[in-house]
Design a protein around this motif. Structure first.
Motif, PDB file in Angstrom:
ATOM      1  N   PRO A   3      -9.878   0.998  -1.371  1.00  0.00           N
ATOM      2  CA  PRO A   3      -8.741   0.793  -0.473  1.00  0.00           C
ATOM      3  C   PRO A   3      -8.015   2.067  -0.046  1.00  0.00           C
ATOM      4  CG  PRO A   3      -8.710  -0.870  -2.180  1.00  0.00           C
ATOM      5  CD  PRO A   3      -9.830   0.058  -2.512  1.00  0.00           C
ATOM      6  N   LYS A   4      -7.839   3.020  -0.928  1.00  0.00           N
ATOM      7  CA  LYS A   4      -7.042   4.185  -0.567  1.00  0.00           C
ATOM      8  C   LYS A   4      -7.912   5.242   0.089  1.00  0.00           C
ATOM      9  CE  LYS A   4      -2.769   3.618  -2.033  1.00  0.00           C
ATOM     10  NZ  LYS A   4      -2.666   2.478  -1.147  1.00  0.00           N
TER      11      LYS A   4
ATOM     12  N   SER B 257       0.843  -1.196   0.000  1.00  0.00           N
ATOM     13  CA  SER B 257       0.000   0.000   0.000  1.00  0.00           C
ATOM     14  C   SER B 257       0.883   1.252   0.000  1.00  0.00           C
ATOM     15  CB  SER B 257      -0.974  -0.045   1.171  1.00  0.00           C
ATOM     16  OG  SER B 257      -0.878   1.074   1.979  1.00  0.00           O
ATOM     17  N   ASP B 258       2.047   1.175   0.658  1.00  0.00           N
ATOM     18  CA  ASP B 258       2.994   2.298   0.605  1.00  0.00           C
ATOM     19  C   ASP B 258       3.493   2.548  -0.805  1.00  0.00           C
ATOM     20  OD1 ASP B 258       2.841   2.981   3.154  1.00  0.00           O
ATOM     21  OD2 ASP B 258       4.888   2.436   3.730  1.00  0.00           O
ATOM     22  N   GLU B 259       3.546   1.496  -1.598  1.00  0.00           N
ATOM     23  CA  GLU B 259       4.025   1.675  -2.969  1.00  0.00           C
ATOM     24  C   GLU B 259       2.917   2.152  -3.883  1.00  0.00           C
ATOM     25  OE1 GLU B 259       6.371  -1.397  -4.555  1.00  0.00           O
ATOM     26  OE2 GLU B 259       7.806  -1.243  -2.920  1.00  0.00           O
ATOM     27  N   GLY B 260       1.737   2.393  -3.335  1.00  0.00           N
ATOM     28  CA  GLY B 260       0.671   3.006  -4.115  1.00  0.00           C
ATOM     29  C   GLY B 260      -0.338   2.035  -4.681  1.00  0.00           C
ATOM     30  N   HIS B 261      -0.249   0.764  -4.300  1.00  0.00           N
ATOM     31  CA  HIS B 261      -1.238  -0.185  -4.817  1.00  0.00           C
ATOM     32  C   HIS B 261      -2.520  -0.127  -3.989  1.00  0.00           C
ATOM     33  CE1 HIS B 261       1.737  -1.867  -7.458  1.00  0.00           C
ATOM     34  NE2 HIS B 261       2.579  -1.962  -6.441  1.00  0.00           N
ATOM     35  N   ASP B 262      -3.616  -0.510  -4.616  1.00  0.00           N
ATOM     36  CA  ASP B 262      -4.895  -0.590  -3.904  1.00  0.00           C
ATOM     37  C   ASP B 262      -4.997  -1.965  -3.272  1.00  0.00           C
ATOM     38  OD1 ASP B 262      -5.636   1.906  -4.541  1.00  0.00           O
ATOM     39  OD2 ASP B 262      -6.920   1.363  -6.224  1.00  0.00           O
ATOM     40  N   VAL B 263      -4.897  -2.020  -1.970  1.00  0.00           N
ATOM     41  CA  VAL B 263      -4.823  -3.307  -1.293  1.00  0.00           C
ATOM     42  C   VAL B 263      -6.116  -3.607  -0.544  1.00  0.00           C
ATOM     43  CG1 VAL B 263      -3.570  -4.675   0.392  1.00  0.00           C
ATOM     44  CG2 VAL B 263      -2.347  -3.041  -1.028  1.00  0.00           C
ATOM     45  N   THR B 264      -6.611  -4.820  -0.700  1.00  0.00           N
ATOM     46  CA  THR B 264      -7.763  -5.292   0.058  1.00  0.00           C
ATOM     47  C   THR B 264      -7.316  -6.515   0.862  1.00  0.00           C
ATOM     48  OG1 THR B 264      -9.171  -4.605  -1.752  1.00  0.00           O
ATOM     49  CG2 THR B 264     -10.155  -6.060  -0.126  1.00  0.00           C
TER      50      THR B 264
ATOM     51  N   LYS C 292      11.530   5.399  -6.598  1.00  0.00           N
ATOM     52  CA  LYS C 292      10.677   4.421  -7.262  1.00  0.00           C
ATOM     53  C   LYS C 292      11.057   4.320  -8.732  1.00  0.00           C
ATOM     54  CE  LYS C 292       7.128   3.905  -4.122  1.00  0.00           C
ATOM     55  NZ  LYS C 292       7.078   5.115  -3.313  1.00  0.00           N
TER      56      LYS C 292
ATOM     57  N   LYS D 241     -14.277   2.588   4.537  1.00  0.00           N
ATOM     58  CA  LYS D 241     -13.808   3.164   3.290  1.00  0.00           C
ATOM     59  C   LYS D 241     -14.604   2.600   2.129  1.00  0.00           C
ATOM     60  CE  LYS D 241      -9.365   2.616   4.447  1.00  0.00           C
ATOM     61  NZ  LYS D 241      -7.925   2.553   4.261  1.00  0.00           N
TER      62      LYS D 241
ATOM     63  N   ARG E  11     -12.230   9.041  10.669  1.00  0.00           N
ATOM     64  CA  ARG E  11     -13.285   8.584  11.560  1.00  0.00           C
ATOM     65  C   ARG E  11     -13.697   9.683  12.529  1.00  0.00           C
ATOM     66  NH1 ARG E  11     -11.204   3.528  13.254  1.00  0.00           N
ATOM     67  NH2 ARG E  11     -11.722   2.881  11.144  1.00  0.00           N
TER      68      ARG E  11
ATOM     69  N   MET F  15      -7.039   6.799   8.870  1.00  0.00           N
ATOM     70  CA  MET F  15      -8.403   6.404   9.183  1.00  0.00           C
ATOM     71  C   MET F  15      -8.859   7.050  10.492  1.00  0.00           C
ATOM     72  SD  MET F  15     -10.237   5.046   7.211  1.00  0.00           S
ATOM     73  CE  MET F  15     -11.880   4.595   7.730  1.00  0.00           C
ATOM     74  N   HIS F  16      -7.902   7.252  11.429  1.00  0.00           N
ATOM     75  CA  HIS F  16      -8.279   7.839  12.709  1.00  0.00           C
ATOM     76  C   HIS F  16      -8.798   9.264  12.527  1.00  0.00           C
ATOM     77  CE1 HIS F  16      -6.964   4.527  15.061  1.00  0.00           C
ATOM     78  NE2 HIS F  16      -5.738   4.572  14.597  1.00  0.00           N
TER      79      HIS F  16
ATOM     80  N   LYS G  14      -0.841  11.128  -1.352  1.00  0.00           N
ATOM     81  CA  LYS G  14       0.031  10.279  -0.540  1.00  0.00           C
ATOM     82  C   LYS G  14       0.626  11.114   0.561  1.00  0.00           C
ATOM     83  CE  LYS G  14       2.223   6.615  -1.864  1.00  0.00           C
ATOM     84  NZ  LYS G  14       3.361   5.874  -2.386  1.00  0.00           N
TER      85      LYS G  14
ATOM     86  N   LEU H  97      -3.478   0.514   8.658  1.00  0.00           N
ATOM     87  CA  LEU H  97      -2.980   0.663   7.289  1.00  0.00           C
ATOM     88  C   LEU H  97      -4.012   1.326   6.394  1.00  0.00           C
ATOM     89  CD1 LEU H  97      -1.463  -2.883   6.738  1.00  0.00           C
ATOM     90  CD2 LEU H  97      -0.259  -0.817   7.390  1.00  0.00           C
ATOM     91  N   ASP H  98      -3.523   1.881   5.295  1.00  0.00           N
ATOM     92  CA  ASP H  98      -4.433   2.503   4.332  1.00  0.00           C
ATOM     93  C   ASP H  98      -4.917   1.449   3.330  1.00  0.00           C
ATOM     94  OD1 ASP H  98      -5.921   4.285   3.018  1.00  0.00           O
ATOM     95  OD2 ASP H  98      -4.283   5.464   2.197  1.00  0.00           O
ATOM     96  N   VAL H  99      -5.673   0.494   3.830  1.00  0.00           N
ATOM     97  CA  VAL H  99      -6.186  -0.572   2.982  1.00  0.00           C
ATOM     98  C   VAL H  99      -7.653  -0.788   3.350  1.00  0.00           C
ATOM     99  CG1 VAL H  99      -3.964  -1.734   2.921  1.00  0.00           C
ATOM    100  CG2 VAL H  99      -5.633  -2.394   4.625  1.00  0.00           C
ATOM    101  N   ILE H 100      -8.349  -1.587   2.559  1.00  0.00           N
ATOM    102  CA  ILE H 100      -9.732  -1.877   2.899  1.00  0.00           C
ATOM    103  C   ILE H 100      -9.793  -3.337   3.349  1.00  0.00           C
ATOM    104  CG2 ILE H 100     -10.619  -2.673   0.666  1.00  0.00           C
ATOM    105  CD1 ILE H 100     -12.927  -0.679   1.089  1.00  0.00           C
TER     106      ILE H 100
ATOM    107  N   SER I 171      -7.578  -2.247   9.632  1.00  0.00           N
ATOM    108  CA  SER I 171      -8.190  -1.091   8.968  1.00  0.00           C
ATOM    109  C   SER I 171      -7.816   0.207   9.672  1.00  0.00           C
ATOM    110  CB  SER I 171      -9.708  -1.249   8.845  1.00  0.00           C
ATOM    111  OG  SER I 171     -10.254  -1.485  10.105  1.00  0.00           O
ATOM    112  N   ASN I 172      -7.397   0.114  10.937  1.00  0.00           N
ATOM    113  CA  ASN I 172      -6.899   1.318  11.598  1.00  0.00           C
ATOM    114  C   ASN I 172      -5.449   1.597  11.258  1.00  0.00           C
ATOM    115  OD1 ASN I 172      -8.985   2.404  13.059  1.00  0.00           O
ATOM    116  ND2 ASN I 172      -8.787   0.862  14.656  1.00  0.00           N
TER     117      ASN I 172
END
Lengths: 450, 482
Positions: free
Chosen positions: B172-173, A20-27, A443, B169, B159, B155-156, B149, A43-46, A40-41
């Protein structure tokens, strides 16, 4: 890219964080409510809560148009089923973690019949890393750049070493062609320049060919004794793989395992090894197994605290090479401060391997990065870039480029030969450049310019 | 507590605020008005923002505490600075009143201290109503939408700013999620502007009323507000858009991405629509005598129900003259408010649903101790801790209303004024239920002290209590020394 990671354990988490740090959409898909709410708290992922083999859950996570699915659940078979389901539902690539010994030989078969892109085996990778370290005992870690036979070895400056106080520009005095690419001092990773002088306890990442590295370690008086006897604590999968590799090199291996039944199975898998039944956390068991005379001690019992404590004990009893398996990042830091410098973490190795694969996939989408290795506990990285026609800095002598202060071009590979670049060197089309930079700041090769 | 990172983020927020002030500035230029009040404030915001941005955080660790603190402190500073333009220009003579007006704007409350709205300059009125739009979806969500970025995206933080018991969300982003929310928000605003212009409003008034509706605020450019337009069409458009913006925005995302079936299955949506319909009919029947025809009564009732449940609080007719039971219904709607994840205020419908279902389940368990009856919402089991969180919120909400009413009672008004002022501030509705602060009145009569208390009450309501509580907790400020 759209990436789905099934299983939010330690390795799933490490992977998700990096990708996710590299910009991918991660689930992330995981069965446990707790894991889902934690991730979910953090990391920036779903996150999707549910079983990774339930096709409804997988559809919910979006497998139908995902580019990659990584199955990192505990059970090999679950990972395979999840992988097959994802492939059938339309995911383009699937990476499955499969670590049981019996599947290793069927790697190709699994890939072909199940339609998986990569089968990763963290335990096997970890065993490979340990065997490299044992071959190169002066270093705490060794990575090989596959294309050019160059290695990066991590090495800590002990008290009384001739390197203390040395300025880097005087390094050729030791008569070997190596480069010091990263210096880790305290918690800081420094990418040094010529005027930088070394201190005791600095951890160096030394870069060079295998022969040059050996010359260097001989010259600085580091440990060079040839390793014959190895004691392995714990009869884990890593131990099985490692024993196989070490026996091939002609070493004597003793495995200490505290489970009687497991011991007997071990003798089936690796008849050459000497299997000892006993608890390696007891000192008399260790001494009896020959701790005082061994050349290397490897703690891979799967229990972090047992590994760390026993390694510290072993270090106090012998001057053998100690390799410790630690799967928690913050434990690794503590262990290093306790003097254990060769720490291996199979989860991290696996996530590095997968990230390398993802980057290669991403190559077709713009980034020219070929491979990536983490240095100095992941604070810095060495990345191999392919120079193509879109690269901005070709044809200009390096001294005329406005390079960032914190990056280093340590090698240019041209026609399968590696050159150590100087100010007059020029990057040409078709070259590969190996670049050292702080973690996740470069990158694309264009990022090295200010 | 990582104060450095929190204040750095506040710096970003201030820079954005300064950029947003360019809009009223342009508006002033178009209408040839004095704009130096906006220029000075924008410069001040930018200066402070840059100053805060210079802070170098020693770590990037951001936990729930930091998220709440960042949001609380950003909104407070934003309101303090946002109050300056109207104060500098002298349109609002004292700073506390201007602060009240601005907080009322940002929190999308819509309570006003102005006795004559129409005397405001065009750019002043623009800014006043633009604050509704900024506050509706939230400033930090906007920040995350425009910087893809950044370590400030968390998220905190999201929220802490987006209302509702559980914020998830869409993609994902986090920055893409924020961007999608803002795109929907902007889309609804533009659509409403066009529809209002078709009803005969000027572009200026149409866009300002759209800001006010979409943010579910309630300010208007006219003294007699919506009734001044004498248009049934405009009333219907506004009523529908108020309801639209009181519905969870996630549902629009689902609908737009082709998952329409999932969107219309939402339990909260069903309850919301059923509630609006029932209450409208009941009120319409009660006021049919006053307005003659049922059609007229229905429209007025729908407008009023939409205005209250979405917590917009547009005033149209003086509902204080309606039968007593309709007023009780309006009070009930003020407590409930909009759906989670909307721009509406109040306690949020889904939270009320959790509380009601939780109480029912608890009663059942008391009467037959062996029965297992977990609370379900949207077909999913809600764990006990989430139910407890809803109870806690409910209790805090009531307590804060009581405390606010108690504090402002020093002004000597009767309890109906005090309680309804506290409720309307906490729920971000706008008008109170007593003549002086009702739909036809305003809040000018309160003392400076009460205005500040009410302003903070609105912030408590908009930021769902926790982000503001952390600002008032001594423990937070003690940790700054370390």
């Amino acid at each position: 890219m759209k990436i789905i990671i099934v299983g939010g354990g330690k390795s799933g988490f490490a992977l998700a964080s990096a990708l996710s740090d590299e910009g991918h959409d991660v689930t992330i898909v995981d069965n446990s409510d707790e894991v889902v709410s934690y991730i979910s708290n953090a990391l920036d992922v779903i996150c999707v809560q549910g079983s990774g083999t339930d096709s409804d859950v997988l559809k919910d996570a979006g497998v139908e148009n995902a580019d990659l699915l990584i199955a990192t659940m505990r059970s090999d078979e679950t990972n395979m089923i999840c992988g097959i389901a994802a492939r059938r539902l339309g995911t383009k690539h699937v990476i499955a973690r499969v670590s049981a010994t019996q599947y290793l030989k069927q790697n190709e078969f699994l890939r072909e019949t199940l339609g998986l892109s990569v089968v990763v085996n963290p335990e096997y990778e970890c065993a490979k890393e340990i065997s490299r370290i044992i071959k190169f005992p002066s270093a705490s870690h060794v990575s090989t750049f596959s294309k050019c036979q160059l290695e990066i070895a991590e090495y800590r400056i002990a008290a009384g070493s001739p390197l203390i106080g040395l300025q880097l520009k005087d390094l050729p005095r030791f008569g070997s062609k190596v480069l010091i690419s990263v210096v880790e001092r305290g918690n800081e990773a420094i990418i040094p320049r010529g005027g930088f002088s070394l201190r005791e306890n600095d951890r160096l990442s030394v870069f060079g060919s295998a022969t040059e590295l050996r010359k260097f370690f001989n010259a600085v008086g580091a440990y060079t004794r040839k390793i014959r006897d190895v004691i392995i604590m714990g009869g884990s999968k890593i131990a099985v793989y490692l024993t196989g590799m070490l026996c091939e090199l002609g070493m004597e291996v003793t495995i200490i395992e505290k489970d009687r039944a497991k011991c007997e199975i071990l003798t089936d898998y690796i008849p050459k090894a000497n299997v000892v039944f006993g608890d390696a956390t007891h000192d008399d068991v260790l001494i009896e197994a020959g701790l005082r005379n061994c050349d290397a001690f490897v703690a891979v019992s799967g229990d972090n605290s047992d590994n760390i404590i026993t390694s510290i004990y072993a270090k106090s009893k012998t001057d053998a090479k100690i390799v410790t398996q630690v799967t928690r990042d913050h434990f690794a830091e503590i262990s290093e401060s306790a003097g254990l410098d060769s720490i291996v973490n199979e989860k991290e190795l696996m996530s590095e391997q997968i990230i390398r694969y993802v980057r290669a996939m991403g190559n077709s989408e713009g980034s020219s990065m070929e491979t990536l290795y983490l240095l100095a506990d992941g604070k810095a990285e060495a990345a191999e870039f392919y120079i193509d026609k879109d690269t901005p800095c070709t044809g200009i002598p390096l001294k005329d480029l406005k390079l960032r202060k914190d990056v280093l071009i340590i090698s240019v590979i041209r026609d399968n030969k590696s050159l150590v670049p100087d100010g007059l060197s020029v990057l040409e089309l078709g070259d590969c450049a190996i670049i050292i930079s702080p973690r996740r700041t470069v990158k694309n090769i264009g990022d090295i310019l200010t | 507590m990582n104060f450095k990172l929190c204040f750095r983020t506040t710096g970003t927020v201030l820079l954005i605020l300064s950029a947003l002030m360019v809009l009223p500035l342009l508006c002033g230029l178009i209408y040839h008005e004095s704009i130096w009040n906006f220029a000075v404030t924008a410069a001040l915001c930018a200066g402070l923002g840059i100053l805060f941005r210079l802070i170098k955080p020693s770590s990037n660790e951001l936990f729930a505490r930091e998220g709440f603190f960042t949001v609380g402190i950003s909104w407070t500073i934003m309101s303090l600075l946002g109050a300056l333009p109207l104060f500098i220009s002298g349109e609002i003579p004292d700073y506390t009143s201007s602060f009240f007006e601005t907080v009322s704007g940002f929190t999308t409350t819509g309570s006003s201290i102005l006795t004559d709205v129409e005397s405001l300059s065009k750019c002043g009125a623009f800014w006043r109503m633009f604050t509704h739009w900024i506050g509706g979806m939230g400033m930090l969500v906007f920040m995350m939408a425009i910087q893809p970025k950044s370590r400030e995206n968390s998220m905190h933080v999201m929220r802490a700013e987006v209302p509702g018991p559980s914020v998830g969300k869409l993609v994902p982003k986090i920055s893409s999620t924020a961007r999608i929310l803002y795109l929907i928000y902007i889309g609804i605003t533009l659509l409403e502007t066009i529809l209002l212009m078709l009803g005969g409003m000027s572009f200026y008034e149409a866009i300002l009323h759209s800001f006010s509706t979409v943010g579910t605020g309630g300010f208007s450019t006219r003294g007699d507000a919506i009734a001044g337009f004498h248009s049934a069409y405009i009333e219907y458009v506004l009523a529908i858009f108020m309801l639209v913006c009181a519905i969870n925005f996630n549902l629009y995302f689902l609908a737009l991405t082709g998952r329409f079936k999932i969107a219309v299955k939402s339990e909260e949506l069903h309850v919301f629509l059923a509630l609006v319909l029932c209450v409208t009919l009941i009120i319409a029947l009660g006021i049919v005598k006053i307005y003659g025809s049922f059609g007229e009564a229905f429209r007025i009732a729908l407008f009023q129900v939409a205005a209250i449940i979405s917590t917009t609080g547009f005033s149209n007719r003086d509902f204080l003259a309606w039968p007593g039971y309709t007023k009780s219904i309006i009070v009930m709607l003020m407590f409930i408010g909009g759906c989670a994840g909307s721009t509406g205020g109040g306690m949020k419908l889904s939270r009320v649903m959790i509380v009601v279902k939780g109480v029912y389940a608890d009663l059942k368990e008391i009467l037959s101790p062996r029965s297992v009856s977990p609370v379900r919402l949207e077909g999913k089991r809600i764990d006990k801790s989430s139910v407890n969180a809803a109870y806690t919120y409910f209790i805090l909400y009531m307590l804060l209303i009581l405390v606010t009413a108690l504090l402002i009672s020093v002004d000597g008004f009767d309890s109906q004024v005090n309680f309804s002022a506290a409720l309307t501030a906490m729920s971000n509705v706008g008008p109170g239920l007593a003549d002086i602060i009702g739909p036809m009145g305003n809040f000018a009569a309160f003392s400076s002290f009460s205005k500040v208390v009410l302003a903070f009450c609105m912030l408590f309501g908009r930021l769902e209590i926790y982000a503001m509580i952390i600002l008032f907790s001594p423990k937070t400020w003690k940790s700054i020394k370390r």
